[in-house]
Scaffold this active site. Structure first.
Site, PDB file in Angstrom:
ATOM      1  N   HIS A 132       5.128 -31.789  40.562  1.00 13.35           N
ATOM      2  CA  HIS A 132       4.015 -32.270  39.739  1.00 13.35           C
ATOM      3  C   HIS A 132       3.156 -33.238  40.563  1.00 13.35           C
ATOM      4  CE1 HIS A 132       6.681 -30.809  36.534  1.00 13.35           C
ATOM      5  NE2 HIS A 132       5.610 -30.789  35.751  1.00 13.35           N
ATOM      6  N   GLU A 164      13.658 -43.575  12.888  1.00 14.18           N
ATOM      7  CA  GLU A 164      14.985 -43.358  13.468  1.00 14.18           C
ATOM      8  C   GLU A 164      14.926 -43.015  14.953  1.00 14.18           C
ATOM      9  OE1 GLU A 164      15.179 -42.458   9.079  1.00 14.18           O
ATOM     10  OE2 GLU A 164      13.891 -41.780  10.728  1.00 14.18           O
ATOM     11  N   HIS A 200      -1.738 -29.873  37.188  1.00 10.86           N
ATOM     12  CA  HIS A 200      -0.645 -30.648  36.597  1.00 10.86           C
ATOM     13  C   HIS A 200       0.711 -30.387  37.243  1.00 10.86           C
ATOM     14  CE1 HIS A 200       2.074 -32.366  33.618  1.00 10.86           C
ATOM     15  NE2 HIS A 200       2.643 -31.178  33.492  1.00 10.86           N
ATOM     16  N   HIS A 214      20.436 -34.518   2.294  1.00  6.15           N
ATOM     17  CA  HIS A 214      21.063 -35.729   2.819  1.00  6.15           C
ATOM     18  C   HIS A 214      22.537 -35.536   3.163  1.00  6.15           C
ATOM     19  CE1 HIS A 214      17.393 -37.508   1.457  1.00  6.15           C
ATOM     20  NE2 HIS A 214      17.799 -38.753   1.579  1.00  6.15           N
TER      21      HIS A 214
END
Length: 721
Positions: free
Chosen positions: A48, A445, A285, A509
């Site tokens: 890269h 989270e 890139h 859940h």
């Protein structure tokens, strides 16, 4: 040494001053740097090059003029931290480490980039084991959250230990990002949190080249990035010429460093692959440019196209002052630390221990003894609070946080202080300051786990981050938990509401397959304790695992206690005999919250079917796998003619290595009260016993060999409806 005689580190934060006559040498550095990057990628025809070439001026500003660090001691405690969130541009960082004088990062090592050399320290993305690399980055955006954790660590240490005239900890965290990092959700979570906490010691530098793999950024994103960052509580600085304006970049970085209230976002306009024929295009890139284009790049930058990997002595001499300045910086800081010890001996003692990665007290003496636990039924999430909260209250290394579930995860200790900016006055009246060690992560989270990695990476053992949420939501956190495991970063993840026993919240859940992900993930301890004593054992294992993150999987519902059988020492071995039975017809292997069903089934088997069953508790596969073969044979009785049956309300995948059959889950859960959900899916001592009895009868008729290669799912409730 008196404070007045100490040269404060703040006086040499700017390692060098940019001078007007630096211009010609800066141009030479930029030209040779960019040609070197092109050569390094071309030699193996991969890599890269584009971002590294475009960001060259930013690197000069950072490593030569602004960052404080010591190449001779990469672990210097108060060094600035640099995170390359766009980790594919790793040659940018490796090459500046080489130029700055990090001893292992030789030119020959730079040439090992993308090679077949096993001893290469130039992997395709930065890795934490390499000197000068603070965190492993690669999955885009996570480095931003790691940097937030590093900046939080500085703020907390400063608030805890700094005293008037003794600014022990005042380093800055610098984070490099690209366009793709800005599109990752974890980065936005982290930006929001850092702005809320007013982490003015954090600077994010945006390589604004407007290119991602597919093409120009406006293919998929047309937002006003600067407005978004201001809305998140950041100062924003813009640099129009990021390819050559080193002086402007230096001034912007120094201005950011002086910020008193907010983190700073510096948008620097660059050209990806500058100098190449595909400059400013997505083709610049992630691919080598080809030998013809590399020649033209060298010609464009005034270099000999027939020479390769050229770095002139004039370039090395330009960076030669960095090592002695780093040595002086560290020497002055050591003098400050020594004088601090004379004036503040108790704080100094604890600070030194934490520098060494040690706890100020023996944590084993803080964990309650078995006889101190109640024998009444209790949810294991509450059991975890009984163990973790005294540890957190006593040990400043602990940084405990939750993703907006404080009432549920039971991780708040008496007189805890929240980590907050002291100027924040919330509507609910819950306030704090930077010395606080209880973190309200919000409903973030992924960022929570990635920030925890940053806290853990600040200095090994200085912080032990503890995160907490419902187990199901650790699927959001999984990429960051994985990165913590990959880096060997110790953390404890408290995963509550871990089964269908969660109840009325229903299948959204109720985790069924998530445990298998974490059991399969290398260098993770996934531990499911059955009661409070086993939960204590889980914490012992987690605290001893200094190079490994641990997930402690805990129930919402009350669980029976087994003081006559459960053992924290047994947890350390991963599995152990819970109830022995001589000449048993079957071994029932119970796990976590479902161990009680194995015990109930054992009783029914004896009373109704005259079948003798032994019970094994199996909280952690990885710990068990590490035991001697003889111990594993003794626990599971591999050579017995009796079958082994796993009892767990999860997908059975993976248990085939340890058992012949399983009473498990083959569908998602159901919205019912916890006890009724278990009953609906067959988790009842009588139902389990009946199915096990059939298995035992079959084995007695056909021999244990009849089960080999055909693991049996005994639960009659099967499939997805």
């Amino acid at each position: 040494m008196a404070p007045s005689a100490v040269c404060q580190p703040q006086g040499i934060d700017a390692i060098a001053t940019y001078k007007k006559d630096d211009g010609p040498r800066v141009s030479l550095v930029l030209n040779q740097f960019r040609c070197l990057i092109a050569d390094l990628c071309q030699q193996f025809n991969c890599g890269h090059p584009g971002s590294a070439m475009g960001m060259a001026a930013i690197g000069v500003a950072l490593w030569k003029y602004v960052m404080k660090y010591s190449p001779n001691n990469p672990e210097y405690f108060n060094r600035d931290r640099f995170v390359l969130s766009n980790g594919h541009a790793c040659l940018f960082q490796y090459t500046f480490l080489h130029l700055a004088g990090y001893k292992d990062m030789t030119l020959e090592q730079l040439k090992s980039y993308h090679s077949a050399r096993y001893d290469s320290i130039c992997p395709g993305h930065p890795e934490i084991e390499i000197e000068g690399i603070e965190v492993t980055t690669g999955p885009l955006g996570q480095g931003v959250a790691n940097a937030v954790g590093l900046a939080m660590a500085t703020k907390n240490l400063a608030a805890t230990y700094n005293q008037p005239s003794y600014e022990l900890v005042n380093n800055t965290t610098w984070c490099m990002i690209g366009d793709a990092c800005l599109q990752e959700g974890v980065a936005l979570e982290a930006f929001q949190a850092a702005g809320h906490w007013k982490l003015n010691n954090l600077v994010v530098i945006y390589d604004n080249n407007q290119i991602t793999c597919d093409g120009s950024v406006d293919l998929c994103n047309t937002e006003d990035v600067n407005a978004k960052m201001r809305a998140c509580g950041w100062d924003v600085i813009e640099i129009a010429d990021g390819c050559f304006d080193v002086e402007g970049i230096v001034n912007a970085l120094l201005k950011a460093k002086e910020s008193q209230e907010k983190p700073t976002f510096i948008s620097i306009r660059t050209v990806i692959g500058i100098g190449s024929k595909v400059a400013g295009d997505a083709k610049a890139h992630g691919a080598a440019y080809g030998s013809d284009d590399v020649r033209s790049i060298k010609q464009a930058f005034g270099m000999n196209p027939d020479e390769h990997f050229v770095v002139h002595e004039e370039v090395y001499s330009y960076f030669a002052d960095i090592k002695p300045r780093g040595d002086a910086l560290e020497k002055e800081w050591r003098s400050l630390l020594e004088a601090y010890g004379e004036q503040h001996p108790e704080l100094h003692r604890e600070f030194k221990l934490r520098m060494e990665g040690k706890f100020p007290q023996d944590w084993r003496r803080i964990i309650p003894a078995k006889e101190d636990f109640s024998t009444d039924p209790i949810a294991s999430r509450k059991s975890a609070g009984l163990i973790c909260n005294p540890l957190a209250a006593s040990l400043n290394n602990f940084m405990v946080g939750t993703a907006d579930l404080s009432p549920s995860v039971a991780m708040m200790w008496k007189e805890k202080v929240d980590f907050q900016h002291s100027g924040l006055k919330t509507a609910c009246g819950i306030n704090g300051n930077y010395s606080g060690r209880y973190i309200h992560y919000g409903v973030r989270e992924h960022a929570m786990a990635a920030i925890a990695n940053g806290l853990a990476a600040f200095n090994k053992g200085t912080f032990l981050p503890v995160t907490s949420s419902f187990f199901m939501f650790y699927i959001y956190a999984a990429p960051a938990v994985r990165m913590g495991a990959l880096q060997g970063l110790q953390a404890i993840h408290i995963a509550t509401h871990d089964s269908i026993g969660t109840g009325e919240d229903g299948p959204t859940h109720q985790p069924i397959a998530l445990a298998q992900l974490y059991r399969a993930m290398p260098n993770i301890l996934y531990i499911r304790p059955c009661d409070t004593e086993e939960t204590a054992g889980a914490f012992v294992a987690a605290l001893e695992a200094t190079n490994t993150p641990t997930i402690i999987s805990l129930s919402r519902q009350n669980l029976p206690q087994h003081p006559e059988h459960s053992s924290r020492e047994g947890v350390q071995k991963g599995a152990y005999v819970f109830i022995e039975e001589r000449d048993a017809d079957v071994t029932l292997v119970g796990v976590g919250a479902e161990l009680c069903f194995a015990i109930n089934a054992r009783r029914v088997l004896l009373e109704k079917f005259a079948i003798r069953a032994r019970v094994v508790s199996f909280p952690c596969q990885r710990l068990f796998d590490a035991q001697p073969l003889e111990y594993k044979r003794q626990v599971l009785q591999y050579r017995s003619r009796a079958p082994r049956v796993i009892v767990e309300a999860y997908a059975v995948n993976g248990w085939e290595r340890y058992a012949d059959a399983g009473f498990s889950m083959a569908s998602f859960g159901k919205s019912l009260p916890g006890k009724d959900a278990y009953k609906y899916f067959g988790f009842d001592g009588h139902v389990i016993a009946s199915e096990v009895a059939r298995l035992v009868a079959d084995v007695k008729r056909n021999g244990i060999e009849s089960l080999h290669g055909e693991f049996r799912d005994l639960n009659p409730i099967k499939g997805f409806s």
